[in-house]
Design a protein around this motif. Structure first.
Motif, mmCIF file in Angstrom:
data_model
loop_
_atom_site.group_PDB
_atom_site.id
_atom_site.type_symbol
_atom_site.label_atom_id
_atom_site.label_comp_id
_atom_site.label_asym_id
_atom_site.label_seq_id
_atom_site.Cartn_x
_atom_site.Cartn_y
_atom_site.Cartn_z
ATOM 1 N N GLN A 1 -70.904 -146.579 105.569
ATOM 2 C CA GLN A 1 -71.971 -146.969 105.255
ATOM 3 C C GLN A 1 -71.811 -147.622 103.593
ATOM 4 N N ARG A 2 -71.180 -146.842 102.858
ATOM 5 C CA ARG A 2 -70.909 -147.194 101.622
ATOM 6 C C ARG A 2 -69.512 -148.005 101.213
ATOM 7 N N LYS A 3 -69.018 -148.450 102.440
ATOM 8 C CA LYS A 3 -67.826 -149.379 102.524
ATOM 9 C C LYS A 3 -66.429 -148.836 101.798
ATOM 10 N N VAL A 4 -66.358 -147.589 101.832
ATOM 11 C CA VAL A 4 -65.227 -147.104 101.031
ATOM 12 C C VAL A 4 -64.158 -146.255 102.371
ATOM 13 N N TYR A 5 -64.632 -146.280 103.644
ATOM 14 C CA TYR A 5 -63.933 -145.586 104.668
ATOM 15 C C TYR A 5 -62.305 -146.255 104.639
ATOM 16 N N ASP A 6 -62.313 -147.581 104.831
ATOM 17 C CA ASP A 6 -61.066 -148.007 104.886
ATOM 18 C C ASP A 6 -60.319 -148.069 103.755
ATOM 19 N N THR A 7 -60.848 -147.873 102.656
ATOM 20 C CA THR A 7 -59.918 -147.909 101.452
ATOM 21 C C THR A 7 -59.511 -146.571 100.870
ATOM 22 N N THR A 8 -59.853 -145.389 101.686
ATOM 23 C CA THR A 8 -59.682 -144.128 101.043
ATOM 24 C C THR A 8 -58.741 -143.379 102.310
ATOM 25 N N ASP A 9 -57.663 -142.700 101.627
ATOM 26 C CA ASP A 9 -56.793 -142.140 102.451
ATOM 27 C C ASP A 9 -57.598 -140.482 102.518
ATOM 28 N N ILE A 10 -57.550 -140.227 103.746
ATOM 29 C CA ILE A 10 -58.311 -138.902 104.023
ATOM 30 C C ILE A 10 -57.269 -137.930 104.906
ATOM 31 N N ILE A 11 -57.285 -136.710 104.340
ATOM 32 C CA ILE A 11 -56.438 -135.717 104.828
ATOM 33 C C ILE A 11 -57.333 -134.514 105.203
ATOM 34 N N VAL A 12 -57.452 -134.121 106.457
ATOM 35 C CA VAL A 12 -58.184 -133.226 106.942
ATOM 36 C C VAL A 12 -56.991 -132.043 107.532
ATOM 37 N N PHE B 1 -73.335 -128.027 104.935
ATOM 38 C CA PHE B 1 -72.064 -129.015 104.986
ATOM 39 C C PHE B 1 -72.391 -130.376 104.777
ATOM 40 N N ARG B 2 -73.480 -131.007 105.372
ATOM 41 C CA ARG B 2 -73.717 -132.330 105.332
ATOM 42 C C ARG B 2 -74.127 -132.610 103.734
ATOM 43 N N GLN B 3 -74.911 -131.767 103.300
ATOM 44 C CA GLN B 3 -75.218 -132.157 101.836
ATOM 45 C C GLN B 3 -73.956 -132.028 100.771
ATOM 46 N N ARG B 4 -72.838 -131.144 101.280
ATOM 47 C CA ARG B 4 -71.747 -131.044 100.455
ATOM 48 C C ARG B 4 -70.670 -132.575 100.556
ATOM 49 N N PHE B 5 -70.950 -133.063 101.882
ATOM 50 C CA PHE B 5 -70.347 -134.368 102.236
ATOM 51 C C PHE B 5 -71.126 -135.403 101.244
ATOM 52 N N ASP B 6 -72.523 -135.437 101.285
ATOM 53 C CA ASP B 6 -73.156 -136.411 100.647
ATOM 54 C C ASP B 6 -72.935 -136.473 99.212
ATOM 55 N N THR B 7 -72.464 -135.374 98.592
ATOM 56 C CA THR B 7 -72.198 -135.228 97.284
ATOM 57 C C THR B 7 -70.828 -135.894 96.988
ATOM 58 N N VAL B 8 -69.852 -135.611 97.981
ATOM 59 C CA VAL B 8 -68.347 -136.156 97.767
ATOM 60 C C VAL B 8 -68.376 -137.627 97.988
ATOM 61 N N VAL B 9 -69.263 -138.131 99.066
ATOM 62 C CA VAL B 9 -69.220 -139.511 99.341
ATOM 63 C C VAL B 9 -69.876 -140.298 98.050
ATOM 64 N N GLU B 10 -70.878 -139.790 97.564
ATOM 65 C CA GLU B 10 -71.426 -140.417 96.139
ATOM 66 C C GLU B 10 -70.295 -140.409 95.096
ATOM 67 N N ASP C 1 -69.030 -132.728 114.633
ATOM 68 C CA ASP C 1 -70.194 -133.519 113.954
ATOM 69 C C ASP C 1 -70.189 -133.697 112.569
ATOM 70 N N ILE C 2 -69.927 -132.855 111.812
ATOM 71 C CA ILE C 2 -69.891 -132.993 110.320
ATOM 72 C C ILE C 2 -68.904 -134.049 109.908
ATOM 73 N N LEU C 3 -67.715 -133.759 110.770
ATOM 74 C CA LEU C 3 -66.634 -135.182 110.242
ATOM 75 C C LEU C 3 -67.353 -136.305 110.457
ATOM 76 N N GLY C 4 -67.962 -136.342 111.700
ATOM 77 C CA GLY C 4 -68.429 -137.803 112.065
ATOM 78 C C GLY C 4 -69.687 -138.258 111.053
ATOM 79 N N TYR C 5 -70.508 -137.290 110.608
ATOM 80 C CA TYR C 5 -71.367 -137.591 109.650
ATOM 81 C C TYR C 5 -70.758 -137.966 108.245
ATOM 82 N N LEU C 6 -69.560 -137.455 107.784
ATOM 83 C CA LEU C 6 -68.917 -137.893 106.502
ATOM 84 C C LEU C 6 -68.326 -139.619 106.914
ATOM 85 N N ILE C 7 -67.605 -139.612 108.035
ATOM 86 C CA ILE C 7 -67.042 -140.871 108.461
ATOM 87 C C ILE C 7 -68.219 -142.082 108.306
ATOM 88 N N GLY C 8 -69.354 -141.611 108.886
ATOM 89 C CA GLY C 8 -70.408 -142.602 108.911
ATOM 90 C C GLY C 8 -70.971 -143.065 107.256
#
Length: 431
Positions: A218-229, A158-167, A207-214
Motif C-alpha cells: 500500500q505504501r509502494k515500498v514492497y518491491d524496493t525493500t529486501d526482506i529477510i524473515v 504484533f500488527r501495531q509493531r509492523f505498522d510502526t516499522v512500515v512507517e 497472517d501477521i506476515l500477510g498484514y505486513l506485506i499488504g
C-alpha cells in the motif's frame, strides 16, 4: 521529437544502470522459536507466496547455545557467542561481578568487541532502526545505537509493531530496520512443537506476515525493500520424566552459582570445588554430557570467554537438567518443549526466507550458518563488514549478482553512478 525517442535495444542498458545506482532498503524480521518444519505443518499462504517470489534456505545452523539472546546477537554481529560475549539468556560476569537478565541494557554487557549491523551501517552513513531487537536499546562501539530504538513493550500487538516499522521505511526512509517478534516461541514452550496450538499460532504468524506485506504494498515500498524473515532457534518436546536434578549428584554447598538450566547448565563451582563438582557429574547419567571449560567441543565455538562458566552440562535432545526439583514450580516441571541443545540437531535449526530486488526467485539454498547472515546483510547494504566469523561466499548464491560490486567501493560507486547513468541516458536520447 524523434531525438527524444529511445531505441528499444537501449532500454535494457539504461534499466541496468539505473538499478546499479539504487540501493534497496533492508528489513530483517525474527520470529522467535519458529522451527523450519512449522511451515509444512500449517496453512501458510503468505509465507508460500513470499517464498515463491524469493529464496528459502534448507535450514540455518544456529549459534550454540540455541537460545534467544546468543542467537540474535550472532545474527546481528556475525560472531559466535564466545566472540560477542552474549553467551546465554542469563549469565554471570566475574569481572563485573554481576548477572545479566533479559532486561539488561547496560553497555558493559553488550559492548564486547562485536559490531552490530546498525553500528556498521551508521559508521558508513546509513540510517537504522531496531524494533525490540535484543541489544538494540544499548549504545556500544563508542556510543553508536540505532537512530530509532523504542523501549521494549511486550504487550504491544504484533500488527501495531509492523505498522510502526512500515512507517519508518515509507516515511522516514530508514535504510536498515530489524524487528523481533516473540512468537511462536511462547506457544511452543507451553504446548509443544507438534501441538494444534502451535499450528494455529503458525497460521497467526502467517497472517501477521500477510498484514505486513499488504502495508508495504500500500505504501509502494514492497518491491524496493529486501526482506529477510528468519528465526533464532528451534524447539523440541520435553517431559517431566526426562529431567535430571543436579543435586542428586552434587552437594549444593559446592556450587556458587548456576546461570543457565534446562537443555544445558552452566555451573560456577565454589572455590576449589571445580574438580569435585566435575567428577560428581561426569559419566553419572547417560543423557547428559559434562565438560570442563577446556573440554567443550570446538564446533560449539563456546569456550573462550570469561562469561562461560568452568563447567558446562549439555543434555541429550529432549532431556533437561534443573537444580532442586522441589524448588521448581509445577508449570516449570510440566513445560512441554524447550531449546538450548546441540546446534547440530534438526530440532534446533533456524529457518530463513527472503524476497526483494536483490534476491533470486523460487530458489532453494543449501544450508548455511547463522554467522553468515551478517556478511549477507552488509553486502545488501553496500557496507564494508566489521571482523566476523561468517562468510559471504556461503550465501552469495541466493542473490541476483548482476554487478561485480565491492563493499569497499561503496562511496565512489554511488557518487559516480548517477552521473554516468544520466550521461548515457542523454546520449541515447540524442542518438
Amino acid at each position: 521529437m524523434v531525438y527524444f525517442a529511445l531505441r528499444r535495444q537501449n532500454f535494457a542498458i539504461v534499466a541496468l544502470l539505473l538499478l546499479s545506482t539504487v540501493q534497496a532498503r533492508l528489513l530483517l524480521i525474527s520470529f522467535d522459536g519458529f522451527r523450519p518444519d512449522y511451515l509444512g505443518n500449517a496453512q501458510t499462504p503468505n509465507f508460500d507466496q513470499f517464498v515463491s517470489e524469493g529464496v528459502e534456505a534448507e535450514y540455518v545452523v544456529p549459534a550454540f547455545i540455541t537460545k534467544t539472546m546468543p542467537c540474535h546477537h550472532t545474527i546481528i554481529t556475525g560472531l559466535h557467542p564466545e566472540s560477542h560475549g552474549i553467551v546465554g539468556n542469563t549469565m554471570y560476569d566475574p569481572v563485573l561481578d554481576d548477572t545479566f537478565w533479559f532486561t539488561t541494557k547496560d553497555t558493559e554487557w553488550w559492548d564486547n568487541g562485536g559490531e552490530p549491523l546498525w553500528v556498521t551501517a551508521k559508521k558508513q552513513g546509513l540510517t537504522t532502526a531496531a524494533h525490540f531487537w535484543p541489544g538494540g536499546e544499548t549504545a556500544t562501539n563508542g556510543g553508536y545505537k540505532p537512530d530509532i530504538s523504542p523501549p521494549y513493550n511486550g504487550s504491544e500487538p504484533f500488527r501495531q509493531r509492523f505498522d510502526t516499522v512500515v512507517e519508518w521505511i515509507a516515511e522516514r526512509d530508514i535504510d536498515f530496520t530489524c524487528v523481533y517478534i516473540t512468537e511462536p516461541d511462547a506457544v511452543g514452550h507451553a504446548y509443544g512443537p507438534d501441538s494444534q496450538e502451535v499450528r494455529e499460532e503458525t497460521e497467526e504468524v502467517d497472517d501477521i506476515l500477510g498484514y505486513l506485506i499488504g502495508n508495504l504494498k500500500q505504501r509502494k515500498v514492497y518491491d524496493t525493500t529486501d526482506i529477510i524473515v528468519m528465526t533464532d532457534h528451534g524447539m523440541v518436546e520435553v517431559s517431566r520424566d526426562r529431567k535430571i536434578d543436579l543435586y542428586d549428584y552434587v552437594d549444593p554447598n559446592d556450587v556458587e552459582r548456576i546461570t543457565e538450566t534446562g537443555a544445558i547448565m552452566s555451573i560456577l563451582p565454589a572455590e576449589d570445588k571445580t574438580m569435585k563438582v566435575y567428577e560428581s557429574l561426569k559419566g553419572k547419567h547417560p543423557n547428559m554430557s559434562v565438560y570442563r571449560k577446556d573440554e567443550i567441543p570446538g564446533r560449539y565455538h563456546y569456550a573462550n570467554h570469561r562469561r562461560i562458566m568452568p563447567i558446562l552440562v549439555v543434555c541429550d535432545e529432549g532431556w533437561e537438567i534443573l537444580a532442586n526439583f522441589s524448588a521448581q514450580s509445577e508449570s516449570r516441571m510440566d513445560l512441554a518443549a524447550t531449546h538450548g541443545y546441540d546446534n547440530s540437531l534438526a530440532s534446533m535449526r533456524s529457518f530463513f526466507v527472503a524476497r526483494g530486488p536483490s534476491f533470486r526467485t523460487s530458489y532453494k539454498a543449501e544450508p548455511f550458518d547463522m554467522v553468515d547472515v551478517y556478511s549477507l546483510m552488509c553486502h545488501l547494504l553496500r557496507l564494508e563488514p566489521a571482523p566476523n566469523n561468517g562468510s559471504f561466499a556461503n550465501v552469495k548464491d541466493i542473490l541476483i549478482d548482476f554487478t561485480s560490486f565491492s563493499p569497499s567501493s561503496r562511496s565512489s560507486f554511488f557518487a559516480s553512478g548517477l552521473t554516468s547513468t544520466i550521461s548515457i541516458l542523454i546520449l541515447n536520447l540524442l542518438a
